[in-house]
Design a protein around this motif. Sequence first.
Motif, PDB file in Angstrom:
ATOM      1  N   CYS A 196       0.844  -1.197   0.000  1.00  0.00           N
ATOM      2  CA  CYS A 196       0.000   0.000   0.000  1.00  0.00           C
ATOM      3  C   CYS A 196       0.881   1.249   0.000  1.00  0.00           C
ATOM      4  O   CYS A 196       1.585   1.508   0.980  1.00  0.00           O
ATOM      5  CB  CYS A 196      -0.912  -0.002   1.229  1.00  0.00           C
ATOM      6  SG  CYS A 196      -1.895   1.507   1.368  1.00  0.00           S
ATOM      7  N   LEU A 237       0.033   4.286   0.308  1.00  0.00           N
ATOM      8  CA  LEU A 237      -0.387   5.270   1.321  1.00  0.00           C
ATOM      9  C   LEU A 237       0.119   4.879   2.703  1.00  0.00           C
ATOM     10  O   LEU A 237       0.452   5.750   3.507  1.00  0.00           O
ATOM     11  CB  LEU A 237      -1.916   5.442   1.306  1.00  0.00           C
ATOM     12  CG  LEU A 237      -2.491   6.048   0.019  1.00  0.00           C
ATOM     13  CD1 LEU A 237      -3.989   6.291   0.163  1.00  0.00           C
ATOM     14  CD2 LEU A 237      -1.787   7.349  -0.370  1.00  0.00           C
ATOM     15  N   CYS A 238       0.198   3.570   2.980  1.00  0.00           N
ATOM     16  CA  CYS A 238       0.829   3.124   4.235  1.00  0.00           C
ATOM     17  C   CYS A 238       2.285   3.565   4.262  1.00  0.00           C
ATOM     18  O   CYS A 238       2.794   4.010   5.286  1.00  0.00           O
ATOM     19  CB  CYS A 238       0.788   1.601   4.377  1.00  0.00           C
ATOM     20  SG  CYS A 238      -0.766   0.933   4.989  1.00  0.00           S
ATOM     21  N   CYS A 276      -3.984  -1.062   1.089  1.00  0.00           N
ATOM     22  CA  CYS A 276      -4.567  -1.797   2.208  1.00  0.00           C
ATOM     23  C   CYS A 276      -6.059  -1.453   2.240  1.00  0.00           C
ATOM     24  O   CYS A 276      -6.479  -0.440   1.661  1.00  0.00           O
ATOM     25  CB  CYS A 276      -3.893  -1.411   3.520  1.00  0.00           C
ATOM     26  SG  CYS A 276      -4.271   0.266   4.074  1.00  0.00           S
ATOM     27  N   HIS A 318      -7.011   2.195   3.635  1.00  0.00           N
ATOM     28  CA  HIS A 318      -6.733   3.286   2.695  1.00  0.00           C
ATOM     29  C   HIS A 318      -7.600   3.182   1.442  1.00  0.00           C
ATOM     30  O   HIS A 318      -8.009   4.208   0.889  1.00  0.00           O
ATOM     31  CB  HIS A 318      -5.240   3.311   2.334  1.00  0.00           C
ATOM     32  CG  HIS A 318      -4.394   3.946   3.400  1.00  0.00           C
ATOM     33  ND1 HIS A 318      -3.247   3.380   3.895  1.00  0.00           N
ATOM     34  CD2 HIS A 318      -4.563   5.124   4.066  1.00  0.00           C
ATOM     35  CE1 HIS A 318      -2.734   4.180   4.826  1.00  0.00           C
ATOM     36  NE2 HIS A 318      -3.519   5.232   4.949  1.00  0.00           N
ATOM     37  N   GLY A 352      -3.714  -2.378   7.227  1.00  0.00           N
ATOM     38  CA  GLY A 352      -2.755  -1.288   7.096  1.00  0.00           C
ATOM     39  C   GLY A 352      -1.598  -1.411   8.070  1.00  0.00           C
ATOM     40  O   GLY A 352      -1.612  -2.264   8.957  1.00  0.00           O
TER      41      GLY A 352
HETATM   42 ZN   LIG Z   1      -2.484   1.517   3.600  1.00  0.00          ZN
END
Ligand SMILES: [Zn+2]
Length: 257
Positions: free
Chosen positions: A20, A22-23, A171, A174, A245
Amino acid sequence: MKEKLYNIPLNDAADAGDECPLCYAERDMERKIMDFTLGNQSSYMERDIRAMTDKEGFCQRHFKAMFDYQNALGNAWILSTHLREVQKEMNAAMAKHETGGKPSMLAKFRKGGQDTAAEDSVAQWVKGRQGSCFICRQEEQARSRMIDIFFEMWHKDSAFRAKITGGKGFCLPHFGELCEAARTKLSDSEKQEFYDAMFRLMQDNMQRMIGDVDWMIEKYDYQNQDKPWKDSKDALQRSMQKLQGGYPADPAYRMKK
Ligand SMILES: [Zn+2]
Ligand SMILES: [Zn+2]
């Protein structure tokens, strides 16, 4: 109030090839916020920052992160004035407390028979304290900026868009945030394209994840012991990340000495 605006390099996150992006960006942000709060620049010695940490305090998760960060003296400075602030508030809450008897039958009736004990004023003050965190607040602000930046880049940067749609997806938390934000950040025609691309991406990558975990189980069969691990060696932490996440296999983040 002095707030720090963190650079959120989503291109680097998309290049990282994680489960992910964004993670990945969020972890980077979280580390910068920890460094800001408790790191070498000693922002906790600045009066305006300390006024904020005194008032807001920290949640249990972030106290754990602060303890693990291993700046004992920094933590002690923050706690020494925060404890005094909490002591003052606690005394005020206790002074205002009205010690009644049991809730009346009428009060119970109004609440639909529920016990009203949870509304004790001191208990309410404690709950408010538990929900307040200097680090959580900064993270929330950074997270919402991250989602804004994601859609800005999705709009104007076709290379970024290609990286995302050719990547490993997101994830679930997100993915949910992106689906929600897309409702207001994209036009109707853009929405269709976005949801189609994201749904396919998530479906394909969920299937890949299942394959990785299944192969991990197969590898424990002695008949397969000489076969390659393929992508299954770290399938546990990656599946856990895909589902909730974060980075379960990460060691605690520590102060740079
Ligand atoms: Zn994420
Ligand atoms: Zn927190």
